[in-house]
Design a protein around this motif. Structure first.
Motif, short mmCIF file in Angstrom:
data_model
loop_
_atom_site.label_atom_id
_atom_site.label_comp_id
_atom_site.label_asym_id
_atom_site.label_seq_id
_atom_site.Cartn_x
_atom_site.Cartn_y
_atom_site.Cartn_z
N ILE B 330 -7.94 12.14 15.36
CA ILE B 330 -6.64 12.52 14.73
C ILE B 330 -6.61 12.19 13.21
CG2 ILE B 330 -4.16 11.77 14.71
CD1 ILE B 330 -4.40 11.58 17.83
N ALA B 331 -6.93 10.99 12.96
CA ALA B 331 -7.08 10.27 11.79
C ALA B 331 -7.78 11.10 10.71
CB ALA B 331 -6.72 8.84 11.64
N SER B 332 -9.08 11.30 10.95
CA SER B 332 -10.01 11.80 10.05
C SER B 332 -9.40 13.18 9.35
CB SER B 332 -11.53 12.01 10.55
OG SER B 332 -11.46 12.91 11.39
N TYR B 350 -8.34 24.09 -8.27
CA TYR B 350 -9.30 25.25 -7.58
C TYR B 350 -9.86 24.64 -6.32
CZ TYR B 350 -7.72 28.51 -11.13
OH TYR B 350 -6.85 29.15 -11.89
N THR B 351 -9.68 23.38 -5.69
CA THR B 351 -10.21 22.72 -4.85
C THR B 351 -9.55 23.63 -3.55
OG1 THR B 351 -9.65 20.64 -5.68
CG2 THR B 351 -10.54 20.41 -3.59
N PRO B 352 -10.68 23.89 -2.72
CA PRO B 352 -10.28 24.50 -1.61
C PRO B 352 -9.82 23.62 -0.56
CG PRO B 352 -12.64 24.61 -1.67
CD PRO B 352 -12.19 23.83 -2.85
N ILE B 353 -8.85 23.89 0.31
CA ILE B 353 -8.33 23.05 1.27
C ILE B 353 -8.87 23.60 2.73
CG2 ILE B 353 -6.79 21.64 2.31
CD1 ILE B 353 -5.31 21.50 -0.33
N ASN B 354 -9.73 23.48 3.33
CA ASN B 354 -10.01 23.79 4.46
C ASN B 354 -10.37 22.67 5.47
OD1 ASN B 354 -9.83 26.54 4.17
ND2 ASN B 354 -11.69 26.58 2.84
N VAL B 355 -9.34 22.04 5.92
CA VAL B 355 -9.65 20.86 6.89
C VAL B 355 -9.26 21.56 8.40
CG1 VAL B 355 -8.67 18.74 7.59
CG2 VAL B 355 -8.76 19.23 5.09
N ARG B 356 -10.52 21.24 9.16
CA ARG B 356 -10.08 21.38 10.54
C ARG B 356 -9.97 20.13 11.22
NH1 ARG B 356 -11.22 26.27 10.45
NH2 ARG B 356 -10.36 26.42 12.71
N GLY B 357 -9.25 20.56 12.36
CA GLY B 357 -8.88 19.41 13.32
C GLY B 357 -7.83 19.77 14.05
N TYR B 359 -4.16 20.83 15.44
CA TYR B 359 -3.29 22.13 14.97
C TYR B 359 -2.40 21.89 13.95
CZ TYR B 359 0.40 25.67 15.20
OH TYR B 359 1.09 26.76 15.05
N GLU B 360 -1.66 20.61 13.96
CA GLU B 360 -0.77 20.17 12.98
C GLU B 360 -1.50 20.27 11.59
OE1 GLU B 360 -0.62 18.99 16.19
OE2 GLU B 360 1.06 19.32 16.80
N VAL B 361 -2.63 19.47 11.93
CA VAL B 361 -3.16 19.30 10.46
C VAL B 361 -3.76 20.55 9.70
CG1 VAL B 361 -5.04 17.91 9.63
CG2 VAL B 361 -3.79 16.78 11.37
N GLU B 362 -4.19 21.28 10.70
CA GLU B 362 -4.50 22.78 10.30
C GLU B 362 -3.46 23.23 9.55
OE1 GLU B 362 -7.12 25.06 12.68
OE2 GLU B 362 -8.44 23.64 13.23
N GLN B 363 -2.33 23.41 10.17
CA GLN B 363 -1.15 24.27 9.79
C GLN B 363 -0.98 23.61 8.27
OE1 GLN B 363 -1.29 26.99 11.55
NE2 GLN B 363 0.72 26.94 11.08
N LEU B 364 -0.94 22.11 8.26
CA LEU B 364 -0.43 21.59 7.07
C LEU B 364 -1.25 22.03 6.04
CD1 LEU B 364 1.34 19.47 6.31
CD2 LEU B 364 -0.17 17.79 6.49
N SER B 365 -2.62 22.01 6.39
CA SER B 365 -3.73 22.33 5.45
C SER B 365 -3.40 23.63 4.77
CB SER B 365 -5.16 22.16 6.10
OG SER B 365 -5.88 22.96 5.65
N LYS B 366 -3.11 24.59 5.84
CA LYS B 366 -3.08 25.99 5.46
C LYS B 366 -1.77 26.08 4.55
CE LYS B 366 -4.25 28.77 9.00
NZ LYS B 366 -3.83 29.06 10.55
N ARG B 367 -0.65 25.34 4.80
CA ARG B 367 0.52 25.55 4.28
C ARG B 367 0.19 24.77 2.78
NH1 ARG B 367 2.24 28.67 6.58
NH2 ARG B 367 3.26 28.41 8.74
#
Lengths: 340, 611
Positions: B330-332, B350-357, B359-367
Motif C-alpha cells: 500500500i505504502a510504496s 516533464y516527469t512522467p507519473i506512472n505509478v502502479r499499485g 486502484y486509488e493510487v493509480e487513479q491519483l497518479s492519473k489525475r
C-alpha cells in the motif's frame, strides 16, 4: 533506511519471542538430573561401618542427582601416600568434583591445590585438608565432639581418676618415623577431637590424662594398645576412644577382660558398638552423622558443578548417645540406617 | 535551473529542520501504522485465543492428572489394605496357635511358630511376653539382649492399654541378638497356658518393610513423584527417602496431611507445585500420601505450552511478515508517487507519473498526470501570450513611426505645396506632427481616450486631405469618457482598414463615424463606415488571423484585439458587424479605468519579469 527497518523488525520479533516464550517456559528450579556427573569420593579407609554409612549417604545422593559416583579408599587410615595417589588418579580421570576425607591435614594439601589448578573443585568431608582451595567442608565439629566425650567420661568418673585416650592417625605431636618433613601429618578430625577432649579435661585438676595412644586403624592394633595401656596404668578408671576402630578394639578388651570398673566413652555408631552399649560394656558413644556427611558432600558437589553458591562449612553435628537415649525415636533414626 | 525553480514556485515550503520532527513524522508513515496495528490486533487475538485454549486444556489436563493420581493411590491403598489384613490374619493365626496350645513351652508350638516365620519373608520375630516384660516364648534360636527397655516401647504399652490389635510406628527391634532392624510391630494382649495355668501375655510379631517397600515402589507418579505412608500420629512409616528424612536431610510437610483422611490438593509450600493425595487405611489409621510434581504429571500442559509457544511465535512471525508486505504494497506506490511529485515540485514538469499499485493510487497518479498536463498547457499558454504581447508591442512601436504612412503623407504635402495650397499644407503638417507626438507619447503604452481620439482625428485629417475629401468623418465622445485610459493606437488600424478596404474603392463619398461612450462601466467605441463591407468569412478571418491585413501599412486589427485581450482580459476586444455594400461597424469594448500613473506599474513589473 532499509537495513534500519530490517533490524527494527528483527528486534521486534526477538522481543515478542522472548515475551511469549518466557510466559510458557519457566526454568525448573530443582537440580536437573538429565546429565550424568562424574564425582569421585575418596575417604580414609575402605573398611568400617562408619565409612560404609558415609558411602550409603553418598550413594543416596548419587541416585537422586544422577551422579556417577566413584568411591575410593585406601586399606588403612594412615596410608597417606596411597590417598594422594588416588586423588592424582582422579585428577587424571578428569573427575567433575573430588570429595575428599583427608587422612592428613597437610599431607594432602598439595594434591588438593593441584586439583584446583586443573579446575577440579574439591570438597572436604569429615576431615579437613590444609588448602584454601577447598570449596566446602561437610562434617562434624571434632573439637566439640571431643569435649562431649570428655564431659561424659569425667561425669562417669565422678570427676577424678586417670584417663587413657586412644586416638587414630598420628599427629605432629608424635613423630612419625617414615615422615621426613616436619609438617603436620595428622588427620585434622583426630587432632581436633583430641584437643577438645584435653581442653575439657584440663578444667578438672583431679583428672589426669595419662596416656594417648594412636592406632593405625585396625582393631587388633587397637586391642593391643588398650591392653598395653591397661598394663601400664593399673589405676586407669576411664578410657576415651576417638574413632570407630579404636572404640571397637578397646571395648573388646574391656569386655573380654571383664573390667566393669573401667568406664568407656566410645566414638561413632557401628551396630556392634550399639550392642556393646546396650550390654553395658560401653557407657556412652559420641556419634556423628556419617550418612548426612556422605549425602551432603555429594549434594554440594552437584551444586558446585551447577555453579550454585555452597556454604563454606556445613556442620552436621555430633550427639552423645547412652543406654537411656539410644531408643528415643529420633536417636534410633540417627543410629540405625534405614536399610531395606 | 534553480532560478527557474524559484520562478515557478516562489512560495514552495522550505524543508523543515530538526531530526525529531522528521522521526516522529516517519513514525506516522502508513506502512508503520498498518504494520503496527495489524500485528498488534492479530497478536492480541492470537494470544487471547491461546490463553483461553490453554486454560481450557490445562484445566482438563490437570483434572485428568489429578484423577489418575487418585486412582493410583487408591490402588496402593487397596493393596496395602490387603497387606495389613494379611498381617492381621497371620497375627490371628499365631494368636490361635498360642492360645490353643496346651502349654506354651511345648515343642509343637515352637515348631509351628518356626513354620509361620519360615512361610513369610517379612516376619522378623514372633514372641510372647508377660505383662511385666518377661520373655515367655519366641522364635526358636533367638536370644534376648540385655537392657531392652521393652516395657517402655510403644507396642508393649499400647497392647496393654487395649485389647485390640495394635500396629506400632517403625522402630528398631532391639530385643534379640543379631542385626538391629527397622520393623513395624503388631501386638495384642492374649491368653496362653503355661503348665496348665491360663495366663495373660503379650504376643508380638515384627514385620520388616520388604512388602511395604515393594508396594510403594510400584507407585509411578511421574519421574520424581512418590508415595509415603504415615501412621495416625504423623510418624513416617514408610518413605522412599526414609533415611534422608531420618537424618534430617529431607523434610516432609505432614501437618496438612494429618488433618484429613481423604483429600486431594495442590501444595505449594515447597515453592514447587505438587499434587498431594491422601487416603487412609481403615484398620491401622495409616495414611497413604501420594506426591506428584505438578509440572511433571501434567505433561499435557507442558506439551500444550510448547505447542502454543511455537504456534504463537509462528503466527506472530507470519503476521509481521504479512503486515510488512501488505503495508509495503500500500505504502510504496504512495511513496513513489510522493517522490515523483517531489521531482515535479523541484521544477521538472516533464516527469512522467506512472505509478502502479492500488486502484486509488493509480487513479491519483492519473489525475495528477492530467493536472500536470494542464499545468504544462497553461505554462505554454503563458509563454505564448508573453511572446505575443512582446511582438504586439514591437509592432506598435514600429507603427509609431510608420515610414510608409509618413512617405505617403509627405508626398501629399509636396503635391499640395506645389499647388500652392499653403493652408492645407499647414493643416497637414500640423496634424502629422500631432499624430506622431501622440503615437510616441513618451513611450507610454497607456494614454487617455482624449489623446487616442485626437490621434485618430489627426490621422483622419491627414487621410482626408490625401484622399481629396473622398470621405467625411465624425468623432463624438461623451465628456466622462475622455479622461479614461486606453491602450494607445487601437483606433488607427481599424480606421485605416475602413479607409483602405471600405471607402477607397467606393464610388460614392464615404463616411466614417467614431463614437466613444461609457456604458455600464465599460468604454464602448464604435467605428462605423458605409464602405464596401465584407463577407462573413472575411470577418471571421480577421480575428482568427488567416488573413494578414496584408497591405501592411498599419497595425493589424487582430493585433489590436489581441492587445486588448491581453491587457484587459479575453472577454474584451473587438466585435464586427458588416454587410456587403452597406458598410462595417467595429465595436471596441474594454473596462473603464481612470488614468492613473500607478496603473502602469504592474505592467512594467510584468515586463521586467518576463524579460
Amino acid at each position: 533506511m532499509k537495513t534500519k527497518r530490517f533490524w527494527l523488525t528483527l528486534l521486534m520479533c526477538a522481543g515478542l519471542w522472548t515475551t511469549v516464550t518466557s510466559c510458557f517456559n519457566s526454568a525448573p528450579d530443582y537440580i536437573s538430573t538429565n546429565k550424568t556427573r562424574n564425582i569421585h569420593m575418596i575417604v580414609k579407609m575402605n573398611r568400617g561401618d562408619y565409612w560404609n554409612t558415609v558411602k550409603l549417604g553418598a550413594e543416596a545422593a548419587a541416585q537422586e542427582f544422577n551422579v556417577k559416583l566413584t568411591f575410593k579408599a585406601p586399606d588403612s587410615e594412615s596410608d597417606i601416600d596411597e590417598q594422594i595417589g588416588m586423588v592424582q588418579a582422579s585428577i587424571k580421570q578428569k573427575a567433575d568434583v573430588i570429595i575428599l576425607a583427608a587422612s592428613s591435614y597437610m599431607g594432602l594439601a598439595q594434591v588438593v591445590d593441584q586439583a584446583a589448578y586443573y579446575k577440579i573443585p574439591v570438597i572436604s568431608v569429615d576431615a579437613e585438608v590444609g588448602s584454601a582451595r577447598v570449596r566446602t567442608y561437610v562434617g562434624s565439629n571434632g573439637y566439640e565432639a571431643g569435649q562431649k566425650s570428655a564431659e561424659r567420661l569425667i561425669e562417669l568418673l565422678n570427676g577424678y581418676g586417670e584417663i587413657g585416650i586412644i586416638n587414630f592417625t598420628n599427629s605432629s605431636l608424635n613423630e612419625q618415623p617414615e615422615s621426613t618433613s616436619t609438617v603436620d601429618y595428622g588427620a585434622r578430625d583426630a587432632d581436633e577431637r583430641e584437643r577438645g577432649f584435653l581442653n575439657y579435661a584440663a578444667r578438672y585438676p583431679n583428672v589426669h590424662v595419662v596416656e594417648i595412644s594412636y592406632t593405625s586403624s585396625n582393631i587388633t592394633n587397637a586391642e593391643d594398645l588398650t591392653q598395653l595401656m591397661l598394663l601400664k596404668h593399673p589405676k586407669l578408671r576411664g578410657i576415651a576412644t576417638l574413632n570407630e576402630t579404636a572404640s571397637q578394639g578397646a571395648a573388646m578388651v574391656i569386655k573380654n577382660l571383664g573390667k566393669d570398673n573401667i568406664k568407656m566413652v566410645a566414638f561413632d555408631s557401628s551396630p556392634s558398638m550399639m550392642e556393646l552399649l546396650q550390654e553395658g560394656t560401653v557407657q556412652a558413644t559420641v556419634i556423628q552423622n556419617p550418612f548426612s556427611n556422605g549425602y551432603l558432600a555429594v549434594k554440594y558437589a552437584v551444586e558446585v558443578i551447577e555453579g550454585m553458591d555452597v556454604p563454606e562449612r556445613v556442620d552436621t553435628g555430633t550427639k552423645l548417645i547412652d543406654l537411656d537415649n539410644m531408643l528415643w525415636p529420633e536417636n534410633q533414626k540417627l543410629l540405625f540406617p534405614f536399610v531395606r | 535551473m534553480p532560478k527557474e525553480k524559484a520562478f515557478f514556485f516562489p512560495l514552495r515550503p522550505q524543508r523543515r529542520k530538526g531530526n525529531k520532527i522528521r522521526i516522529s513524522s516517519k513514525l506516522r508513515s502508513i506502512q508503520l501504522i498498518i504494520t503496527f496495528t495489524f500485528t498488534t490486533v492479530t497478536v492480541l487475538v492470537a494470544v487471547i485465543v491461546s490463553i483461553m485454549l490453554y486454560n481450557k486444556f490445562a484445566k482438563t489436563a490437570e483434572a485428568n492428572a489429578n484423577l489418575n493420581m487418585q486412582q493410583i493411590i487408591e490402588q496402593v491403598n487397596y493393596n496395602l489394605e490387603l497387606y495389613v489384613n494379611g498381617m492381621r490374619n497371620i497375627f490371628e493365626t499365631a494368636e490361635g496357635q498360642v492360645t490353643n496350645s496346651s502349654s506354651v513351652d511345648s515343642a509343637l508350638l515352637s515348631e509351628r511358630i518356626g513354620m509361620l516365620m519360615g512361610s513369610r519373608e517379612d516376619i522378623v520375630s514372633v514372641a510372647v511376653f508377660t505383662p511385666q516384660g518377661g520373655y515367655v516364648i519366641g522364635t526358636p534360636g533367638q536370644n534376648m539382649r540385655l537392657n531392652t527397655q521393652l516395657d517402655t516401647q510403644s507396642w508393649f504399652t499400647s497392647a496393654k492399654k487395649t485389647s485390640e490389635v495394635a500396629f506400632s510406628a517403625p522402630h528398631i527391634q532391639n530385643l534379640f541378638k543379631g542385626r538391629y532392624t527397622w520393623v513395624v510391630s503388631v501386638s495384642k494382649l492374649i491368653q496362653y497356658r503355661e503348665n496348665g495355668e491360663l495366663k495373660t501375655g503379650i504376643l508380638l510379631i515384627d514385620f520388616n518393610f520388604r512388602t511395604i517397600d515393594e508396594l510403594s515402589k510400584q507407585v509411578k507418579l511421574g519421574k520424581r513423584g512418590y508415595a509415603y505412608i504415615l501412621d495416625s500420629l504423623g510418624n513416617i512409616v514408610y518413605h522412599p527417602q526414609q533415611q534422608l528424612i531420618y537424618a534430617g536431610l529431607k523434610y516432609e510437610n505432614v501437618e496438612p496431611v494429618l488433618e484429613y483422611a481423604y483429600r486431594s490438593y495442590l501444595d505449594e509450600s515447597t515453592g514447587e507445585k505438587r499434587f498431594i493425595t491422601v487416603r487412609t487405611l481403615a484398620q491401622t489409621g495409616w495414611k497413604i500420601v501420594g506426591v506428584a510434581y505438578y509440572d511433571e504429571i501434567v505433561t499435557t500442559k507442558r506439551d500444550l505450552n510448547q505447542f502454543l509457544a511455537w504456534f504463537l511465535s509462528a503466527v506472530i512471525l507470519g503476521v509481521i511478515i504479512v503486515s510488512i508486505l501488505l503495508s509495503a504494497l500500500i505504502a510504496s506506490p504512495i511513496r513513489r508517487l510522493e517522490r515523483t511529485v517531489k521531482l515535479v515540485g523541484e521544477g521538472d514538469l516533464y516527469t512522467p507519473i506512472n505509478v502502479r499499485g492500488a486502484y486509488e493510487v493509480e487513479q491519483l497518479s492519473k489525475r495528477f498526470n492530467l493536472m500536470l498536463q494542464r499545468i504544462r498547457q497553461l505554462m505554454d499558454q503563458i509563454i505564448y501570450e508573453q511572446e505575443t504581447k512582446r511582438k504586439g508591442e514591437l509592432e506598435v512601436l514600429q507603427s509609431q513611426i510608420n515610414p510608409h504612412f509618413l512617405y505617403n503623407t509627405l508626398n501629399s504635402v509636396i503635391r499640395l505645396a506645389e499647388r500652392g495650397k499653403t493652408e492645407e499644407v499647414v493643416t497637414m503638417i500640423q496634424s502629422l506632427s500631432r499624430f506622431f507626438r501622440i503615437s510616441l507619447s513618451k513611450g507610454k503604452n497607456i494614454i487617455t481616450l482624449q489623446e487616442e481620439l485626437d490621434h485618430i482625428r489627426h490621422y483622419l485629417v491627414i487621410q482626408n486631405i490625401r484622399f481629396k475629401n473622398k470621405f467625411r468623418y465624425k468623432i463624438t465622445a461623451q465628456e466622462e469618457v475622455l479622461q479614461l485610459q486606453t491602450i494607445k493606437l487601437i483606433l488607427q488600424p481599424i480606421v485605416e482598414n475602413a479607409i483602405y478596404h471600405g471607402i477607397e474603392m467606393m464610388p460614392d463619398e464615404g463616411f466614417i463615424s467614431i463614437s466613444a461612450e461609457l456604458r455600464d462601466e465599460l468604454v464602448v467605441i464604435v467605428i462605423s463606415d458605409n464602405g464596401l463591407g465584407m463577407s462573413q468569412e472575411t470577418m471571421k478571418l480577421i480575428l482568427t488571423g488567416g488573413n494578414k491585413s496584408g497591405s501592411g501599412s498599419g497595425v493589424g486589427v487582430r493585433n489590436v484585439n489581441e492587445r486588448i485581450g491581453l491587457y484587459y482580459g479575453r472577454e474584451y476586444g473587438l466585435t464586427f458587424e458588416s454587410e456587403i455594400e452597406e458598410g462595417t461597424t467595429v465595436t471596441i469594448i474594454f473596462p473603464a479605468l481612470k488614468t492613473q500613473e500607478n496603473l502602469d506599474k504592474p505592467k512594467e513589473k510584468e515586463d521586467e519579469t518576463s524579460a
